[in-house]
Design a protein around this motif. Structure first.
Motif, PDB file in Angstrom:
ATOM      1  N   CYS A 176     -47.663 -11.391  52.843  1.00  0.00           N
ATOM      2  CA  CYS A 176     -48.306 -10.112  53.166  1.00  0.00           C
ATOM      3  C   CYS A 176     -47.272  -9.006  53.314  1.00  0.00           C
ATOM      4  CB  CYS A 176     -49.121 -10.248  54.452  1.00  0.00           C
ATOM      5  SG  CYS A 176     -50.560 -11.329  54.311  1.00  0.00           S
ATOM      6  N   ALA A 177     -46.134  -9.334  53.945  1.00  0.00           N
ATOM      7  CA  ALA A 177     -45.069  -8.345  54.101  1.00  0.00           C
ATOM      8  C   ALA A 177     -44.508  -7.922  52.749  1.00  0.00           C
ATOM      9  CB  ALA A 177     -43.954  -8.900  54.987  1.00  0.00           C
ATOM     10  N   CYS A 178     -44.381  -8.869  51.810  1.00  0.00           N
ATOM     11  CA  CYS A 178     -43.873  -8.548  50.474  1.00  0.00           C
ATOM     12  C   CYS A 178     -44.838  -7.633  49.718  1.00  0.00           C
ATOM     13  CB  CYS A 178     -43.646  -9.835  49.684  1.00  0.00           C
ATOM     14  SG  CYS A 178     -42.255 -10.827  50.261  1.00  0.00           S
ATOM     15  N   VAL A 179     -46.144  -7.880  49.862  1.00  0.00           N
ATOM     16  CA  VAL A 179     -47.136  -7.028  49.199  1.00  0.00           C
ATOM     17  C   VAL A 179     -47.083  -5.613  49.754  1.00  0.00           C
ATOM     18  CG1 VAL A 179     -49.606  -6.660  48.845  1.00  0.00           C
ATOM     19  CG2 VAL A 179     -48.646  -8.952  48.625  1.00  0.00           C
ATOM     20  N   ILE A 180     -46.984  -5.492  51.078  1.00  0.00           N
ATOM     21  CA  ILE A 180     -46.912  -4.168  51.701  1.00  0.00           C
ATOM     22  C   ILE A 180     -45.626  -3.455  51.292  1.00  0.00           C
ATOM     23  CG2 ILE A 180     -46.777  -2.952  53.905  1.00  0.00           C
ATOM     24  CD1 ILE A 180     -48.521  -5.162  55.097  1.00  0.00           C
ATOM     25  N   ALA A 181     -44.509  -4.215  51.277  1.00  0.00           N
ATOM     26  CA  ALA A 181     -43.234  -3.617  50.876  1.00  0.00           C
ATOM     27  C   ALA A 181     -43.283  -3.135  49.430  1.00  0.00           C
ATOM     28  CB  ALA A 181     -42.096  -4.628  51.060  1.00  0.00           C
TER      29      ALA A 181
END
Length: 276
Positions: free
Chosen positions: A14-19
């Motif tokens: 999820c953090a990678c998608v947001i980043a």
């Protein structure tokens, strides 16, 4: 245990998608700067089919219509001089309010709080009128001198000094040091993260400033990089997205480099300024 690892992997995804969502505009700017004119106008893909450095060659040709090196030099002079001026005046004013017997200190502090509520744009007209009366328009001085009034910077350093132990300063005075020596050798090393944080914020504000410079600077040779990029976008090169993205990327790189070196001080400064 497996559930814990699964939750961690899900959180990282999820953090990678947001980043990626936040980095997408930067990636678009980067890859578009390497596209030719035709591909930049028509291509719908992120990566260029044919990589080219022509946009950077045109940009750094430094013609009379786009003297990019002159713009960068003007920006460096304005940001460095303005930052030094604001930090110097803010540290001296904050230390005087926190330690010296200044008459009417409470009213001055209250005035600082009220001054922070005044929008910056309200001060543009009187400043413009003052610089016009003293014939300083179309120079770098109107971009530098107003930086000396850092109300927020003074107030934050003042609050930090209130929690700084006076015993260390008194020990320095007992050893024979004067006020300026105590400030330079004892106080400043202790408040360095807060000062560097404020210096970085000031630097960013001056570097990205557009409205005020556009009011006081009209000459090509005195433009900053933000004014220069705006001239490229609104001028004859507005139909060349590759050149626009290349110029924007060139303006972003110095700030990213400075942030990489100042990052630990900025984080530490924000942390310490919130601890009493």
């Amino acid at each position: 245990m497996k559930k814990k690892y699964f939750n961690r992997i899900l959180l990282v995804m999820c953090a990678c998608v947001i980043a990626y969502a936040f980095l997408l505009p930067l990636l678009f700017m980067l890859f578009t700067s390497f596209k030719g004119l035709a591909e930049a106008m028509t291509s719908s893909t992120l990566l260029p089919h044919t990589w080219t450095l022509q946009n950077y060659r045109d940009l750094f040709a430094s013609t009379s219509t786009a003297p990019i090196f002159k713009w960068l030099m003007n920006t460096a002079v304005v940001t460095v001089s303005g930052t030094i001026l604001r930090i110097t005046t803010s540290v001296l004013a904050a230390y005087a309010l926190a330690r010296l017997p200044v008459p009417g200190k409470r009213f001055i502090v209250v005035g600082l709080v009220w001054a922070m509520a005044i929008p910056e744009i309200v001060t543009f007209f009187p400043l413009f009128y003052i610089f016009k009366q003293i014939n300083m328009l179309n120079s770098l001085l109107p971009l530098i001198l107003p930086s000396g009034s850092g109300v927020m910077c003074i107030y934050l350093i003042y609050n930090f000094l209130l929690a700084f132990p006076k015993e260390l300063e008194e020990a320095g005075l007992v050893e024979g040091a004067n006020v300026f020596q105590v400030l330079w050798h004892i106080v400043l090393p202790s408040v360095k993260p807060v000062v560097i944080t404020q210096a970085f914020i000031t630097f960013l504000g001056l570097y990205n400033s557009y409205l005020w410079p556009s009011l006081v600077v009209n000459k090509q040779e005195n433009r900053t990089v933000t004014l220069g990029i705006a001239a490229l976008v609104l001028g004859e090169n507005y139909t060349n997205p590759g050149l626009m993205m290349a110029s924007t990327l060139v303006s972003v790189v110095p700030v990213l480099i400075i942030f990489m070196f100042a990052n630990k001080y900025v984080v530490k400064g924000f942390t310490q300024s919130g601890i009493k």
